[in-house]
Design a protein around this motif. Structure first.
Motif, mmCIF file in Angstrom:
data_model
loop_
_atom_site.group_PDB
_atom_site.id
_atom_site.type_symbol
_atom_site.label_atom_id
_atom_site.label_comp_id
_atom_site.label_asym_id
_atom_site.label_seq_id
_atom_site.Cartn_x
_atom_site.Cartn_y
_atom_site.Cartn_z
ATOM 1 N N THR A 224 7.152 -8.520 -19.702
ATOM 2 C CA THR A 224 6.335 -8.811 -18.233
ATOM 3 C C THR A 224 6.514 -10.391 -18.180
ATOM 4 O O THR A 224 6.024 -11.173 -18.525
ATOM 5 C CB THR A 224 4.872 -8.509 -18.237
ATOM 6 N N SER A 225 7.265 -10.505 -16.731
ATOM 7 C CA SER A 225 7.537 -11.846 -16.518
ATOM 8 C C SER A 225 7.512 -12.380 -14.923
ATOM 9 O O SER A 225 8.215 -11.527 -14.229
ATOM 10 C CB SER A 225 8.989 -12.539 -17.075
ATOM 11 N N PRO A 226 6.472 -13.156 -14.474
ATOM 12 C CA PRO A 226 5.668 -13.950 -15.208
ATOM 13 C C PRO A 226 4.496 -12.748 -15.774
ATOM 14 O O PRO A 226 4.230 -11.806 -15.144
ATOM 15 C CB PRO A 226 5.037 -14.717 -13.995
ATOM 16 N N ASN A 227 3.816 -13.160 -16.843
ATOM 17 C CA ASN A 227 3.177 -12.185 -17.754
ATOM 18 C C ASN A 227 1.729 -12.124 -17.012
ATOM 19 O O ASN A 227 1.254 -13.201 -16.450
ATOM 20 C CB ASN A 227 2.963 -12.953 -19.042
ATOM 21 N N ASN A 228 1.310 -10.867 -17.157
ATOM 22 C CA ASN A 228 0.224 -10.414 -16.745
ATOM 23 C C ASN A 228 -0.602 -10.408 -18.082
ATOM 24 O O ASN A 228 -0.403 -9.254 -18.868
ATOM 25 C CB ASN A 228 0.046 -9.217 -15.845
ATOM 26 N N PRO A 229 -1.732 -11.241 -18.592
ATOM 27 C CA PRO A 229 -2.451 -11.846 -17.738
ATOM 28 C C PRO A 229 -2.268 -13.364 -17.661
ATOM 29 O O PRO A 229 -2.988 -14.168 -16.743
ATOM 30 C CB PRO A 229 -3.868 -11.683 -18.597
ATOM 31 N N ASP A 230 -1.636 -14.036 -18.710
ATOM 32 C CA ASP A 230 -1.585 -15.675 -18.609
ATOM 33 C C ASP A 230 -0.389 -16.091 -17.739
ATOM 34 O O ASP A 230 -0.695 -17.502 -17.670
ATOM 35 C CB ASP A 230 -1.364 -15.819 -20.065
ATOM 36 N N GLY A 231 0.265 -15.636 -17.031
ATOM 37 C CA GLY A 231 1.255 -16.255 -16.075
ATOM 38 C C GLY A 231 2.423 -16.897 -16.390
ATOM 39 O O GLY A 231 3.219 -17.499 -15.681
#
Length: 457
Positions: A224-231
């Motif tokens: 997941t990029s940008p990542n959910n949850p840390d961005g």
């Protein structure tokens, strides 16, 4: 005459007495009803909010309930600290303002006779994909420059959640001896484990954090990029053969992160909800390179829902047209992405200022990058804030809940409960109340401690 007067007076007294009694009964009933609706219902609401696994409970958590709070909170919080701010889920209501100001440009009328058939294009691989929607998807990606669409098959789904399930189905073997492992690097999207294992399929199963995955055999890694949850921008982390990568690019749009280049992966998932804010349409799409994988994904959607709503696709096509037009011919609002990027930048500045003032939390730090779409350099400004409570607070979600801020604990993302995910996409009013309260939490706690000490003395 005197007798008539006496009778008349007695009748009037009886009517007056009856009216007073009725009024008294109604008053008692009203006060009892008011007590139930404004006392017990608040308690019930708080109980419902504790059920973090239920999306329905989260949705019913009204953002304007006013439960009783210590009197001290009203001295340090503009709204009295009473308003429950639910930032657990990423409902993108901040986009409402943009679409309200565009007027009827995105309005469509669908006659009763239109879109009645199951089929959109019977000769196409994805036979339920509306050609107009497919055309606008390609135009949007070319306009933004965030994904390669050439030599790709488009598969439409009811949100990216259905497409994720379709991918798992397509990448698994029906005659496999054991389920294929599904992994993602922690912190990972909290719904991945739930969606993967909800049907207890024999085709695939959740195997946890990709960083610690060492099982032999085929696997699927979710990036997941940008990542959910840390961005953060993500890459694959599993260093072994036998894996297939699935890239969830729901947040790879210029309002959240610089567009460095067009993503060019075998399987890429996108959704209308985070690109334009239309979560209620329940529309997502996948760009798939392998024709056999695309066919199996289409088969899953066919088996699951016999296609995807044509009405939603037609509306989504119109919305994408307006988005593209706003990029080509910006108005005073700029394009949708200009509007959203400016709003996200402003919100992140406010949040970082509140965190500094409170002194109880930390946030991720991001390095600036050059964005080919916005033609400027900026640091990522994710759709979610990945907040960490400082020691000695170990349950950040519980601590913020005690201040009427509803978040999602890090334990749902495969990490410590010292972390919480906070949506940055709520309406302006709710977000401003949130940052104001967050900045004054240390004052609120100190006031409560002082009052407690004073009460002991």
């Amino acid at each position: 005459m005197a007798m008539f007067f006496n009778i008349f007076s007695l009748k009037n007294l009886l009517v007056l007495s009856l009216a007073l009694n009725v009024s008294l009964v109604l008053r008692v009933l009203y006060e009892k009803d008011f007590e139930v609706n404004n006392g017990r219902s608040v308690d019930n609401q708080k109980d419902a909010l504790t059920t973090t696994d239920s999306v329905l409970s989260e949705a019913r958590a009204t953002q304007r309930a006013r439960p009783s709070m210590p009197s001290s909170s009203s001295t340090v919080d503009g709204d009295g600290g009473d308003t429950i701010i639910n930032l657990d889920h990423g409902d993108p209501t901040m986009y409402e303002r943009f679409w309200q100001q565009t007027g009827d440009k995105s309005t469509i009328v669908i006659p009763g006779w239109q879109s009645m058939s199951y089929f959109s294009d019977a000769g196409s691989l994805c036979w339920f994909l509306e050609p107009e929607f497919a055309k606008e998807i390609i135009r949007l990606h070319k306009t933004v420059g965030n994904a390669v669409t050439e030599d790709r098959y488009i598969v439409v789904g009811t949100g990216s959640t259905q497409l994720y399930q379709a991918v798992l189905y397509a990448l698994s073997h029906q005659d496999a001896v054991e389920p294929r492992s599904v992994v993602s690097a922690a912190p990972y999207y909290s719904s991945y484990p739930l969606i993967t294992d909800c049907l207890k399929s024999g085709l695939y199963k959740w195997a946890g954090d990709a960083r610690s995955f060492n099982k032999e055999g085929p696997f699927i890694e979710l990036v997941t990029s940008p990542n959910n949850p840390d961005g953060y921008v993500r890459q694959s982390v599993v260093n072994k053969s036998g894996g297939i990568l699935v890239h969830d690019l729901a947040y790879y749009w210029p309002q959240y992160t610089p567009i460095a280049s067009a993503a060019n992966h075998d399987i890429m998932l996108f959704t209308v909800s985070k690109s334009t804010g239309h979560a209620g349409m329940r529309i997502g799409w996948a760009l798939v390179k392998d024709v056999e994988v695309a066919k199996k994904m289409v088969k899953f959607v066919e088996l699951n829902t016999i296609g995807v709503s044509k009405d939603s696709q037609l509306r989504a096509a119109k919305v994408l047209q307006v988005v593209i037009h706003s990029c080509q011919y910006p108005t005073s609002l700029g394009s949708l992405f200009d509007f959203a990027a400016h709003l996200m930048e402003e919100r992140w500045k406010l949040l970082r200022a509140a965190v500094r003032q409170s002194g109880l939390f930390t946030l991720p730090e991001f390095s600036p990058g050059s964005c080919s779409f916005l033609n400027r350099s900026f640091a990522p400004q994710p759709a979610f804030a990945w907040l960490k409570c400082q020691e000695p607070m170990e349950d950040c979600e519980g601590f913020l809940r005690s201040n009427n801020i509803i978040t999602r604990s890090g334990k749902h993302f495969g990490v410590s409960p010292q972390y919480v995910r906070i949506s940055m996409l709520d309406r302006d009013e709710n977000f401003h109340i949130f940052v104001e309260r967050l900045s004054t939490i240390h004052l609120r706690q100190s006031v409560q401690v002082e009052e407690t000490d004073g009460g002991v003395e």
